[in-house]
Each structure stands twice: as structure tokens, then as C-alpha cells.
Motif scaffolding. Structure first.
Motif, PDB file in Angstrom:
ATOM      1  N   VAL A   1      -7.811 -14.346   2.473  1.00  0.00           N
ATOM      2  CA  VAL A   1      -8.902 -13.818   1.671  1.00  0.00           C
ATOM      3  C   VAL A   1     -10.083 -13.509   2.574  1.00  0.00           C
ATOM      4  CG1 VAL A   1      -8.217 -15.017  -0.407  1.00  0.00           C
ATOM      5  CG2 VAL A   1      -9.709 -16.160   1.198  1.00  0.00           C
TER       6      VAL A   1
ATOM      7  N   SER B   1     -13.750 -11.028  -3.204  1.00  0.00           N
ATOM      8  CA  SER B   1     -13.195  -9.720  -2.854  1.00  0.00           C
ATOM      9  C   SER B   1     -14.224  -8.600  -2.830  1.00  0.00           C
ATOM     10  CB  SER B   1     -12.085  -9.354  -3.853  1.00  0.00           C
ATOM     11  OG  SER B   1     -11.064 -10.326  -3.839  1.00  0.00           O
TER      12      SER B   1
ATOM     13  N   PHE C   1      -5.821  -7.380  -8.333  1.00  0.00           N
ATOM     14  CA  PHE C   1      -5.574  -8.575  -7.530  1.00  0.00           C
ATOM     15  C   PHE C   1      -4.100  -8.981  -7.557  1.00  0.00           C
ATOM     16  CE2 PHE C   1     -10.189  -9.977  -8.492  1.00  0.00           C
ATOM     17  CZ  PHE C   1     -10.652  -9.136  -7.482  1.00  0.00           C
TER      18      PHE C   1
ATOM     19  N   ASP D   1      -1.895  -6.963  -5.295  1.00  0.00           N
ATOM     20  CA  ASP D   1      -2.248  -7.000  -3.875  1.00  0.00           C
ATOM     21  C   ASP D   1      -1.301  -7.934  -3.122  1.00  0.00           C
ATOM     22  OD1 ASP D   1      -3.398  -7.058  -1.398  1.00  0.00           O
ATOM     23  OD2 ASP D   1      -5.284  -7.982  -2.034  1.00  0.00           O
TER      24      ASP D   1
ATOM     25  N   ARG E   1      -2.928 -10.712  -0.916  1.00  0.00           N
ATOM     26  CA  ARG E   1      -3.423 -11.856  -1.658  1.00  0.00           C
ATOM     27  C   ARG E   1      -2.285 -12.662  -2.281  1.00  0.00           C
ATOM     28  NH1 ARG E   1      -8.278 -13.024  -3.987  1.00  0.00           N
ATOM     29  NH2 ARG E   1      -9.049 -10.971  -3.383  1.00  0.00           N
TER      30      ARG E   1
END
Length: 465
Positions: free
Chosen positions: A29, A128, A423, A426, A429
Motif C-alpha cells: 500500500v 490510496s 480496490f 486491484d 492490493r
């Protein structure tokens, strides 16, 4: 073979192929990392004993889904469901079904985000996005939670007025005591909060079972009502109510709430443990949302059976339904149980809304306040607008205030749904748990449909007559 309960979860083969990258990906992150866990007083406080049976694991993971489900049967939906049933019979049951299917998909993604990354949606946004963007998202989210909580506070106040004759202003002030209830329950463990919420949901379901028994709906027509019809799109009045049902279904704060409270379970944090936690958490929320589907469908069926079939097509207000149920159905407790269910719904929703307020404030701001102060702030954000409007303009403006709260919610929804889908898609992530192409297409389609319906609702609501 897929070990999942829906198309939005990944296969064992896909997970196994990339399991070596999960540990690195799940912590990959941006530099502004949040050190505090989500909902720290309850984080990983419920143990998951290894080696127990499938049924015991279902019970161990059961709970968060029901806290989320109360947002889908809150007082904001009642007038719309009653009005839709009274005016159009069973036709709009299909809209309730479609809305809940969409909700099941988004809540599954929310749970997956929390389990895989160890972050709730608010924390993920803070990490983010740039600070100005994150702060803007926080402000919009706080306004939306206050708007949602406003409808729930007013629902409880209306129920207290129907049951005990209390003025709405007094009922609104009494709901401030919900803060004390949450503090008392959470201090005794998160499981007690879940048990309290599930008990109230069961009470609501029993009340409507009684109502429907005496209403004697035409079940063949009710079953047909779950089949979508083009008539809904052609009839402007029907479309307006249908959009209202869709717009009030997916509550933004539920996506923040679910991504946090799934982390109350102390599941193993390796690839296998996360995969299992996702499977059981998704089962929990899907089953709970079926209960929400039952309650919303029961409200509409009650409106159709009690009012539409008797020619009472103009019943759209909760108070009108309360007054008419006992004389129409000939059941002495019909009106009383209806108001009791409304009160239980309002209490449930305000409790989970208060938790969501805590999660959002801590996640976006990384701010730690004393629990009583944090929840007092959340509650005042909802109570003050209600007190001001009722105090200055009287009880006749309550319906307008409820409509305004739903419009505010519609404005905020894109700022929760879009980051969630982004998210969970992704791969940096989520690692091997990132949405597949098929899942991403379904999720973005659901998000686009919800946003389109909400913007249409805003247009129909705000445009000049």
C-alpha cells in the motif's frame, strides 16, 4: 473446482497459483499506512477454533451480515414499499428482488476487501487517495451517514408517537439514548451487539408474519410479481417508486461497516484462512440479505393485500397504514405490531449507523476519541437537523425531511461504490484475491446500474413540476 458460493469469489486454482504473492501484495500500500486496526476495541476479538465442523464455522462467522442487513430494511424503505404495494399491487416485488441481488454482490466485495487487506473501506480510501480527496470523501460520507441516521431517528420517533402518543420532537430526543445502548453492548463484547440485532430482526419478521397471515395475500400474484415487467419502465408513476426502492436499497455506510466488522473474527491470515473467511463471510451476508428481502417484500405484500385489493390505492404514509391495518384486516393487534416492527427497525438501524460513523471517522482521519464522545458526535449529526425542522416547522415537514435524506444518500453513493469496486479489482492490493475479469464486469455493471437509477431518482425528485 471453485470453492465459492457465487461468481464474485475466486477459485482454489487461481488462489493457489498466486498464493506466494499474497503476503507481499496485501501489504503493498502507499506510504501513508494506518497503524491502528479497524474498530480496535473489537478487532479479532471472536476466535475461530481450527478443526471445527462446517456448521460450527457457519455459526462462528454469523453476525456481521445481519448488522449489514438492517440497513436494507430501515424505516427509509417502509413508506416506499407500502406506497408501491397499495398503488400497484405485487408488481414491484421484482424491483425489491433485483435490488437485493445487487446488494449481495457489493456486500460480498466489501467483506473480501476487509478480510484480504485488513483495512476497512474508509482506511483504504485514506491510504490510496491524496489528502484533499480523502478529506472530501470523508465529509461527503459523514453527511450521508447523518442523512441515513436521520431517516432512522425519525422512524423510531414516528413509532413512539403511534404506540404511546409522544410528540415527534420528544421521540427524536429519546433516540439519543441509543448511544448508551451501543456503549453498554460493545463493552460486553461484539457478539452481544450481534445477538441484539438478530433478536430485533427476528421480532420484525414475526410481526410481519402475523400481518400477512391476516392479510391473506393472493400468493399466485405475489410469485408472478417477482418476475420483472416492461410495464415498470413504461408507467412513469411506477418507475418513480421503483427507482425510489432501488435508490434506498444500497446504503453507502453499509459498505464501510461490512469491510470493518468482518475483521472481528480471528481467522488465520494465510491464503487458505483468508479464502475460508471470505467464503463464510459471504455466506453470512447473503443469508442475512435474504431476511432483508423477506422483510421488504413482506411490507410491499402487506400493502398490496391489505390496501390495493380493497381499493385503497392512496395509502402511502406510515401513519395512514398504521391507522387502517386493524380495521381493514380485522386483527386487533395488527396496527400495534406494525408500529412495534417499525420501532425495532429504527433501533436496529440507528445502532449500526452509529458503528458506521465510528468506522468512517477513525478510518478517514485516523482519529481516536473516547467512545462516548465519538458516538455522541455521530448521534448529534442526525438529531440536530430533525430537532430544528420539527421545532421550527412542525411535524408536517417530516415527510419532506425523509425525502431530502434519501436524496442526500443518492449523492454520496458513487463515492462508496466506485472505490470499493476499484480496490477489489486491484491486483497489487488484493493479490490473488483480486476480482476476475468476469467479477469486475459484473461489479462495474451493478455499480453503473445503481448510479443510473439514483441519478434518475434525483432528476425526478428535483426537477420543476
Amino acid at each position: 473446482m471453485a470453492r465459492s458460493i457465487g461468481p464474485f469469489l475466486e477459485t482454489d486454482a487461481a488462489v493457489a497459483a498466486e498464493s506466494a504473492s499474497i503476503a507481499a501484495a496485501s501489504v503493498a500500500v502507499p506510504p501513508r499506512v494506518i497503524q491502528h486496526p479497524s474498530l480496535p476495541e473489537s478487532h479479532r476479538s471472536i476466535p475461530i477454533v481450527p478443526g471445527i465442523s462446517w456448521f460450527k464455522k457457519v455459526l462462528a462467522f454469523a453476525g456481521p451480515g445481519y448488522l449489514v442487513a438492517v440497513g436494507y430494511m430501515d424505516p427509509g424503505n417502509w413508506a416506499t414499499d407500502i406506497g408501491g404495494g397499495a398503488k400497484f399491487g405485487y408488481t414491484l416485488l421484482s424491483v425489491i428482488l433485483i435490488s437485493n441481488v445487487m446488494a449481495m454482490i457489493l456486500q460480498a466485495l466489501s467483506a473480501k476487501l476487509g478480510i484480504v487487506t485488513g483495512r476497512d473501506l474508509a482506511q483504504a480510501c485514506r491510504e490510496s487517495y491524496s489528502k484533499p480527496v480523502a478529506m472530501a470523501l470523508w465529509v461527503v460520507c459523514e453527511i450521508a451517514i447523518a442523512a441515513c441516521d436521520l431517516a432512522e431517528v425519525l422512524g423510531s420517533a414516528v413509532a413512539l408517537k403511534l404506540l404511546f402518543g409522544l410528540p415527534l420532537l420528544a421521540g427524536v430526543l429519546i433516540t439519543a439514548l441509543d448511544v448508551l445502548i451501543v456503549l453498554a453492548l460493545q463493552g460486553r463484547g461484539f457478539r452481544l451487539i450481534e445477538a441484539f440485532v438478530i433478536t430485533l430482526i427476528a421480532s420484525i419478521a414475526l410481526c410481519f408474519t402475523y400481518e400477512i397471515f391476516f392479510a391473506q395475500p393472493i400468493w399466485r400474484e405475489a410469485v408472478v410479481g417477482f418476475i420483472p415487467r416492461m410495464e415498470i419502465l413504461r408507467n412513469r408513476e411506477m418507475l418513480y417508486i421503483a427507482i425510489g426502492i432501488l435508490g434506498a436499497t444500497v446504503m453507502p455506510h453499509n459498505l464501510y461497516l461490512h469491510s470493518s466488522i468482518v475483521q472481528t473474527r480471528a481467522f488465520p491470515t494465510d491464503a487458505s484462512g483468508k479464502r475460508e473467511a471470505i467464503r463464510y463471510a459471504t455466506f453470512d451476508s447473503t443469508l442475512a440479505l435474504f431476511f432483508a428481502l423477506f422483510v421488504n417484500a413482506a411490507i410491499l405484500i402487506l400493502g398490496a393485500a391489505a390496501f390495493h385489493t380493497r381499493g385503497l390505492h392512496g395509502v402511502a404514509e406510515i401513519a395512514d397504514a398504521y391507522k387502517l391495518l386493524t380495521p381493514v384486516l380485522g386483527a386487533s393487534f395488527a396496527s400495534t405490531l406494525f408500529a412495534c416492527a417499525l420501532l425495532a427497525s429504527g433501533q436496529n438501524s440507528t445502532l449500526t449507523g452509529t458503528l458506521a460513523g465510528q468506522i468512517v471517522m477513525e478510518g478517514f482521519l485516523n482519529l481516536r476519541l473516547k467512545p462516548w464522545l465519538r458516538r455522541l458526535i455521530t448521534r448529534l449529526l442526525a438529531i440536530i437537523p430533525a430537532v430544528v425542522v420539527i421545532g421550527f416547522y412542525g411535524e408536517g415537514k417530516v415527510t419532506s425531511l425523509l425525502i431530502l435524506s434519501q436524496v442526500v444518500l443518492s449523492f454520496q453513493l458513487p463515492f462508496a461504490v466506485i472505490p470499493l469496486v476499484q480496490f477489489t479489482s486491484d491486483r497489487v492490493r488484493m493479490g490473488a484475491f483480486a476480482n476476475s475479469r468476469f467479477t469486475s464486469i459484473v461489479a462495474w455493471t451493478v455499480a453503473a446500474a445503481i448510479l443510473a437509477f439514483n441519478f434518475e431518482l434525483l432528476w425526478l425528485t428535483l426537477r420543476p413540476a
